[in-house]
Enzyme design. Structure first.
Site, PDB file in Angstrom:
ATOM      1  N   CYS A 149       0.779  -1.253   0.094  1.00 49.08           N
ATOM      2  CA  CYS A 149       0.119   0.004  -0.131  1.00 49.08           C
ATOM      3  C   CYS A 149       0.764   1.272  -0.145  1.00 49.08           C
ATOM      4  O   CYS A 149       0.259   2.264  -0.498  1.00 49.08           O
ATOM      5  CB  CYS A 149      -0.935   0.157   1.093  1.00 49.08           C
ATOM      6  SG  CYS A 149      -0.264   0.339   2.960  1.00 49.08           S
ATOM      7  N   ASP A 150       2.086   1.212   0.398  1.00 51.70           N
ATOM      8  CA  ASP A 150       2.765   2.460   0.494  1.00 51.70           C
ATOM      9  C   ASP A 150       3.385   2.869  -0.828  1.00 51.70           C
ATOM     10  O   ASP A 150       3.572   4.214  -1.258  1.00 51.70           O
ATOM     11  CB  ASP A 150       4.295   2.290   1.024  1.00 51.70           C
ATOM     12  CG  ASP A 150       4.397   1.318   2.415  1.00 51.70           C
ATOM     13  OD1 ASP A 150       3.270   0.418   2.508  1.00 51.70           O
ATOM     14  OD2 ASP A 150       5.367   1.159   3.096  1.00 51.70           O
ATOM     15  N   ALA A 151       3.179   2.334  -1.829  1.00 50.36           N
ATOM     16  CA  ALA A 151       3.446   2.334  -3.275  1.00 50.36           C
ATOM     17  C   ALA A 151       2.560   3.506  -3.725  1.00 50.36           C
ATOM     18  O   ALA A 151       2.954   4.118  -4.678  1.00 50.36           O
ATOM     19  CB  ALA A 151       3.219   1.178  -4.311  1.00 50.36           C
ATOM     20  N   LEU A 152       1.002   3.506  -3.205  1.00 49.57           N
ATOM     21  CA  LEU A 152       0.315   4.492  -3.612  1.00 49.57           C
ATOM     22  C   LEU A 152       0.504   5.766  -3.347  1.00 49.57           C
ATOM     23  O   LEU A 152      -0.058   6.926  -3.839  1.00 49.57           O
ATOM     24  CB  LEU A 152      -1.139   4.014  -3.101  1.00 49.57           C
ATOM     25  CG  LEU A 152      -1.402   2.879  -3.645  1.00 49.57           C
ATOM     26  CD1 LEU A 152      -2.909   2.305  -3.019  1.00 49.57           C
ATOM     27  CD2 LEU A 152      -1.482   2.486  -4.966  1.00 49.57           C
TER      28      LEU A 152
END
Length: 368
Positions: A149-152
């Site tokens: 989710c950090d990628a977002l």
């Protein structure tokens, strides 16, 4: 008995300090105070560099640095950003498909829009061309490109900013595709939050569910803070008539509703969103991103002012309580992928400062 009395006195002082009167809190919302505090935190952080400058940690930090520049118009801040870009040769990190290595490009693009120096965006443009022409090869829980989710927060804003800057929908289309893959994989329809990655998903074949001490699902505060920050930065760029904009608006509002309900009495959020009792006091990075996102939502008419403003005000006061006497943003959870208890007043990270600066850049705009 003396020990008991001392303990009770300390608890009384803590409670008295935490329940400050509205009059006492007014100073935190003065424009001069916000700018002064942002500059103090930023000055300390610039004197204490950490990690490779192209690293995702600094990608988040310099997103806040640019927000501080917009807020203060300080030539000193511009100089710091320019020196960072020159040191990086205006390049993203070395990993072609890894979202973390695209995060720093957000700042390059923002700076290009002011200066018009093409060297600031040419390396990322070249990287993007390679990105879309080179198939991603992942396995297992890493099967999709943006599998965590950090990628977002890291890549989407860079993609969308380039799309807006060059009026090229290709960037939008790739962001839509990869974000939706991540959403389908990690979005929890019950809690309206994102799992950090597939290893935190429940009811998945072949995956043993991880859970908190209270038996609830694990939803990492900073992980969801990354997503909300990413949503703000995408929505800030997407044209009002963009066909898929409503997807991001709905995702943002659903998350905001959940995050509002999980705010603690001190105005901050705990490292684990569903098991706050198992973790120490408010965590700076997650709380900073939520304050930024909720304040932005009010300022841009996506969130109901009457409902969300009190929460933002409490959060901003709480965040200011994490600033240490020397200026560093304390109580920041170190690098990790899940909730941890390994942080205290002295704990700092560059992304914690970035989140604080982003929060200040929106709180200062609130019409109070």
């Amino acid at each position: 008995m003396n020990k008991l009395f001392s303990t009770l006195l300390i608890l009384l002082l803590i409670v008295t300090h935490s329940i400050a009167s509205p009059k006492d809190n007014k100073k935190y919302f003065r424009e001069s105070y916000i700018k002064k505090t942002m500059k103090k935190a930023l000055d300390w952080q610039l004197k204490h560099p950490k990690h490779q400058l192209y690293d995702w940690t600094n990608g988040a930090f310099y997103a806040g640095v640019f927000a501080a520049y917009e807020t203060t118009q300080s030539p000193k801040i511009w100089k710091a950003m320019y020196e960072m870009g020159e040191a990086n040769e205006w390049k993203p990190g070395p990993r072609l498909h890894h979202a973390d290595d695209h995060a720093i490009c957000q700042t390059y693009i923002d700076m290009y829009r002011i200066s018009g120096e093409k060297k600031m965006i040419e390396p990322f443009h070249e990287t993007f061309e390679k990105f879309i022409s080179t198939p991603y090869k992942g396995k297992g829980i890493h099967e999709i490109t943006w599998w965590w989710c950090d990628a977002l927060f890291m890549a989407p804003a860079a993609f969308v900013k380039m799309g807006v800057t060059f009026q090229d929908d290709t960037y939008f289309e790739w962001n839509d595709k990869l974000w939706k893959e991540c959403y389908d994989l990690l979005w929890d329809k019950e809690y309206h939050l994102y799992a950090r990655d597939m290893s935190y998903k429940w009811n998945e074949p072949g995956i043993e569910a991880k859970k908190e001490a209270n038996g609830k699902k694990i939803f990492w505060s900073r992980g969801n803070g990354w997503v909300m920050g990413g949503l703000v930065r995408v929505l800030s760029e997407l044209p009002a008539d963009y066909p898929n904009r409503d997807f991001y608006v709905t995702n943002f509002r659903e998350m905001a509703e959940s995050i509002l309900a999980l705010q603690q009495k001190d105005g901050l959020w705990r490292a684990s969103l569903l098991d706050p009792a198992s973790y120490p006091g408010g965590e700076a990075s997650g709380s900073g991103f939520y304050t930024y996102a909720l304040a932005w939502g009010i300022n841009n008419g996506l969130l109901d002012r009457e409902k969300y403003l009190p929460a933002v005000e409490k959060a901003w006061v709480g965040l200011n309580g994490l600033i240490q006497p020397d200026g560093h943003v304390g109580w920041c959870q170190p690098i990790g992928a899940d909730p941890k208890k390994n942080f205290k007043a002295e704990s700092w990270e560059v992304y914690g400062t970035g989140a604080f600066l982003l929060a200040g850049s929106e709180v200062i705009k609130l019409d109070r």
